[in-house]
Design a protein around this motif. Structure first.
Motif, mmCIF file in Angstrom:
data_model
loop_
_atom_site.group_PDB
_atom_site.id
_atom_site.type_symbol
_atom_site.label_atom_id
_atom_site.label_comp_id
_atom_site.label_asym_id
_atom_site.label_seq_id
_atom_site.Cartn_x
_atom_site.Cartn_y
_atom_site.Cartn_z
ATOM 1 N N PRO A 204 18.803 -118.670 -22.467
ATOM 2 C CA PRO A 204 17.653 -117.892 -22.944
ATOM 3 C C PRO A 204 17.519 -116.561 -22.199
ATOM 4 O O PRO A 204 17.692 -116.502 -20.987
ATOM 5 C CB PRO A 204 16.450 -118.789 -22.633
ATOM 6 N N ARG A 205 17.243 -115.522 -22.950
ATOM 7 C CA ARG A 205 16.981 -114.210 -22.372
ATOM 8 C C ARG A 205 15.478 -114.017 -22.210
ATOM 9 O O ARG A 205 15.011 -113.483 -21.218
ATOM 10 C CB ARG A 205 17.572 -113.115 -23.275
ATOM 11 N N GLU A 206 14.736 -114.449 -23.220
ATOM 12 C CA GLU A 206 13.279 -114.394 -23.149
ATOM 13 C C GLU A 206 12.697 -115.637 -23.812
ATOM 14 O O GLU A 206 13.250 -116.156 -24.774
ATOM 15 C CB GLU A 206 12.731 -113.119 -23.795
ATOM 16 N N ILE A 207 11.597 -116.110 -23.240
ATOM 17 C CA ILE A 207 10.874 -117.258 -23.789
ATOM 18 C C ILE A 207 9.395 -116.893 -23.821
ATOM 19 O O ILE A 207 8.824 -116.492 -22.808
ATOM 20 C CB ILE A 207 11.088 -118.525 -22.938
ATOM 21 N N MET B 208 18.855 -113.779 -16.316
ATOM 22 C CA MET B 208 17.556 -114.251 -15.887
ATOM 23 C C MET B 208 16.602 -114.248 -17.082
ATOM 24 O O MET B 208 16.551 -113.303 -17.858
ATOM 25 C CB MET B 208 17.028 -113.358 -14.772
ATOM 26 N N THR B 209 15.874 -115.320 -17.228
ATOM 27 C CA THR B 209 14.968 -115.474 -18.359
ATOM 28 C C THR B 209 13.621 -114.829 -18.073
ATOM 29 O O THR B 209 13.053 -114.994 -16.998
ATOM 30 C CB THR B 209 14.757 -116.973 -18.675
ATOM 31 N N ASP B 210 13.113 -114.095 -19.053
ATOM 32 C CA ASP B 210 11.787 -113.488 -18.987
ATOM 33 C C ASP B 210 10.806 -114.460 -19.654
ATOM 34 O O ASP B 210 10.910 -114.701 -20.862
ATOM 35 C CB ASP B 210 11.807 -112.139 -19.708
ATOM 36 N N PHE B 211 9.887 -115.049 -18.882
ATOM 37 C CA PHE B 211 8.890 -115.986 -19.397
ATOM 38 C C PHE B 211 7.579 -115.253 -19.628
ATOM 39 O O PHE B 211 7.072 -114.578 -18.735
ATOM 40 C CB PHE B 211 8.649 -117.130 -18.399
ATOM 41 N N ARG B 212 7.022 -115.389 -20.839
ATOM 42 C CA ARG B 212 5.730 -114.793 -21.175
ATOM 43 C C ARG B 212 4.930 -115.785 -22.001
ATOM 44 O O ARG B 212 5.469 -116.746 -22.522
ATOM 45 C CB ARG B 212 5.926 -113.505 -21.978
ATOM 46 N N GLY B 213 3.637 -115.546 -22.111
ATOM 47 C CA GLY B 213 2.800 -116.377 -22.966
ATOM 48 C C GLY B 213 1.845 -117.254 -22.196
ATOM 49 O O GLY B 213 1.457 -116.958 -21.065
ATOM 50 N N ALA B 214 1.467 -118.372 -22.808
ATOM 51 C CA ALA B 214 0.402 -119.245 -22.309
ATOM 52 C C ALA B 214 0.795 -120.061 -21.081
ATOM 53 O O ALA B 214 -0.075 -120.457 -20.314
ATOM 54 C CB ALA B 214 -0.044 -120.192 -23.420
ATOM 55 N N TRP B 215 2.081 -120.331 -20.890
ATOM 56 C CA TRP B 215 2.509 -121.256 -19.852
ATOM 57 C C TRP B 215 3.301 -120.569 -18.755
ATOM 58 O O TRP B 215 3.959 -119.560 -18.977
ATOM 59 C CB TRP B 215 3.383 -122.358 -20.449
ATOM 60 N N THR B 216 3.298 -121.204 -17.597
ATOM 61 C CA THR B 216 4.160 -120.773 -16.505
ATOM 62 C C THR B 216 5.588 -121.248 -16.786
ATOM 63 O O THR B 216 5.822 -122.084 -17.675
ATOM 64 C CB THR B 216 3.700 -121.382 -15.172
ATOM 65 N N GLU B 217 6.527 -120.784 -15.996
ATOM 66 C CA GLU B 217 7.907 -121.243 -16.123
ATOM 67 C C GLU B 217 7.992 -122.754 -15.931
ATOM 68 O O GLU B 217 8.699 -123.452 -16.663
ATOM 69 C CB GLU B 217 8.790 -120.523 -15.110
#
Length: 153
Positions: A132-135, A1-10
């Motif tokens: 991807p593991r993290e984005i 499962m990818t961990d999404f962080r930062g300015a944007w949503t998945e």
């Protein structure tokens, strides 16, 4: 499962990956432990990033030795925005279907000498599938005076 962080949503990240046709930069380790960076065309499909390259390319040997990577996909023009992350690679023995899609995506069609060379039946292509593991996403649209991007949080 990818961990999404930062300015944007998945969903914003997925839209960026579908519409953006800049290459992906992949960082990996060579067998001696030193770092290697390669730039490839990519497509985004079913939560993974997919590339194709010649089976004899050095990066294929490096990825088989160590499938852990870091990557970057970012725009080259102002306002700068994009993603970076980490993941794991699987090498797929037949990269031709991915390559055909990449030629269409980046060149528009297969009616050029470059496309013909890339799609030549004598070339042995492998697929590179990145899970991807993290984005982490970023978007400098506001700070660069371009107003609000469609993908700012």
């Amino acid at each position: 499962m990818t961990d999404f962080r930062g300015a944007w949503t998945e969903a914003d990240v997925e839209a960026f990956l579908q519409e953006t046709t800049v290459p992906i930069r992949i960082a990996t380790q060579r067998p001696d432990g030193s770092l290697w960076l390669v730039t490839l065309w990519f497509r985004y499909r079913d939560g993974a990033l997919e590339c194709a390259t010649q089976a004899s390319a050095d990066v294929v040997r490096f990825l088989r030795n160590d499938p852990e990577i870091a990557f970057d996909i970012s725009t080259n023009d102002i306002p700068y925005r994009g993603i970076r992350g980490t993941g794991t690679v699987e090498i797929e023995p037949d990269g031709r279907p991915v390559l055909r899609d990449l030629v269409e995506r980046y060149l528009g069609d297969a009616d050029s000498s470059l496309a013909e060379w890339l799609l030549d039946e004598d070339r042995e292509e492998v697929g590179i599938r990145i899970e991807p593991r993290e984005i982490y996403s970023w978007d400098y649209s506001e700070r660069m005076g371009e107003g609000t991007s469609d993908r700012t949080a």
